[in-house]
Design a protein around this motif. Structure first.
Motif, PDB file in Angstrom:
ATOM      1  N   THR A 193      -8.615  -4.303   2.764  1.00 48.98           N
ATOM      2  CA  THR A 193      -8.974  -2.901   2.392  1.00 48.98           C
ATOM      3  C   THR A 193     -10.361  -2.498   2.989  1.00 48.98           C
ATOM      4  O   THR A 193     -10.466  -1.532   3.520  1.00 48.98           O
ATOM      5  N   TRP A 194     -11.239  -3.347   2.487  1.00 44.65           N
ATOM      6  CA  TRP A 194     -12.638  -3.445   2.924  1.00 44.65           C
ATOM      7  C   TRP A 194     -12.884  -3.281   4.469  1.00 44.65           C
ATOM      8  O   TRP A 194     -13.631  -2.739   5.049  1.00 44.65           O
ATOM      9  N   VAL A 195     -12.116  -4.205   4.909  1.00 41.94           N
ATOM     10  CA  VAL A 195     -12.033  -4.479   6.485  1.00 41.94           C
ATOM     11  C   VAL A 195     -11.623  -3.283   7.103  1.00 41.94           C
ATOM     12  O   VAL A 195     -12.371  -2.530   8.091  1.00 41.94           O
ATOM     13  N   ILE A 196     -10.350  -2.699   6.728  1.00 40.27           N
ATOM     14  CA  ILE A 196     -10.003  -1.317   7.427  1.00 40.27           C
ATOM     15  C   ILE A 196     -10.718  -0.189   7.093  1.00 40.27           C
ATOM     16  O   ILE A 196     -11.257   0.459   7.973  1.00 40.27           O
ATOM     17  N   ALA A 197     -11.044  -0.246   5.774  1.00 36.58           N
ATOM     18  CA  ALA A 197     -12.119   0.978   5.377  1.00 36.58           C
ATOM     19  C   ALA A 197     -13.297   1.159   6.173  1.00 36.58           C
ATOM     20  O   ALA A 197     -13.987   2.089   6.602  1.00 36.58           O
TER      21      ALA A 197
END
Length: 288
Positions: A193-197
């Motif tokens: 989630t953090w990588v995509i965001a």
């Protein structure tokens, strides 16, 4: 007047595509982590500054954007490790999380001013003439911004719908505890989630720097349209956030001849309030 109106719509689409990329990151962090991250706009600024920094040492602008996205993701993962994972483990309230995220936003913005100063910066790019399309002057950078945004949105759609991690993210967004019990690796989902965001937000910041200057408060001025897009599109719904971002971007730009550019943010807020009075859950169904 018709040409001016069409020109404003073109500008609105370019701004909307930037808001869309960053709003997707914001809606994913809310949908999956239940975190209203007010530092999101400042991570966008960080992405723009890292792009500018790498670009000024002679690196190609596109490679600069990719490397900056990596740097922004690293900063987001650091904040996850130092702040958010600890807050989740003690089950901190949403109010506590909001206050911490505002503190993180101020820390990031002042850190950027401390390191790079407060003046506007520009990428080291050749000057390109605007294209004449049906009587409209369209800067090449605006077309690039729109093209990049469409590619990023298509990649996100593929990831959410067709990959194992995408399906796991949708499951965690629906019910975190049930997902954990079903054997889904929630920590891996949080990491993704953090990588995509981070990647999408950094790309949004880099692209915003293409059509305006890179400045310390650029992300702070976008935070209201970002939250308006997330709420308008149904909280946790990335497709809703994208559609709402384009609506807000276009309406903001169209309003400038009557209200002036200083009231753009007020327009974003007004659209959000009007829609929520009619549809309290936003235009689309919330959560992924």
């Amino acid at each position: 007047m018709d040409t001016q109106f069409a020109q404003l719509i073109v500008n609105g689409i370019a701004v909307g595509s930037i808001i869309a990329l960053a709003a997707v990151g914001l809606t994913l962090t809310y949908g999956i982590l239940r975190l209203s991250n007010f530092a999101h706009g400042d991570f966008l600024t960080l992405g723009a500054y890292l792009t500018w920094l790498i670009n000024t040492i002679g690196v190609n602008i596109w490679l600069s954007m990719i490397l900056a996205a990596g740097g922004t993701v690293a900063a987001m993962l650091l904040s996850e490790k130092l702040l958010w994972s600890k807050m989740r483990s003690i089950r901190a309230t949403s109010t506590t999380l909001i206050i911490i995220s505002i503190g993180l936003a101020l820390f990031l913005r002042n850190g950027i001013i401390f390191i790079w100063g407060g003046k506007n910066q520009n990428y080291n790019l050749p000057v390109t003439p605007a294209l004449d399309i049906a009587g409209l002057k369209v800067p090449q950078n605006q077309l690039l911004v729109l093209g990049l945004a469409v590619l990023a949105i298509l990649a996100l759609h593929y990831l959410l719908q067709n990959t194992k991690i995408g399906k796991a993210m949708r499951a965690v967004a629906d019910d975190l505890d049930l997902a954990r019990v079903s054997g889904i690796n929630v920590d891996r989902v949080i990491l993704w989630t953090w990588v995509i965001a981070g990647s999408l937000t950094s790309l949004g910041g880099s692209m915003y720097g293409l059509i305006t200057a890179v400045r310390p408060n650029m992300g702070w001025f976008l935070i209201l349209p970002l939250f308006a897009s997330v709420i308008l599109g149904g909280i946790g719904n990335p497709y809703g956030a994208i559609a709402a971002a384009f609506i807000i971007g276009i309406v903001q730009e169209i309003s400038t001849p009557w209200l002036g550019s200083q009231y753009k943010q007020g327009v974003a807020l007004l659209i959000m309030i009007l829609v929520l009075l009619i549809r309290p859950k936003g235009l689309f169904k919330g959560t992924i």
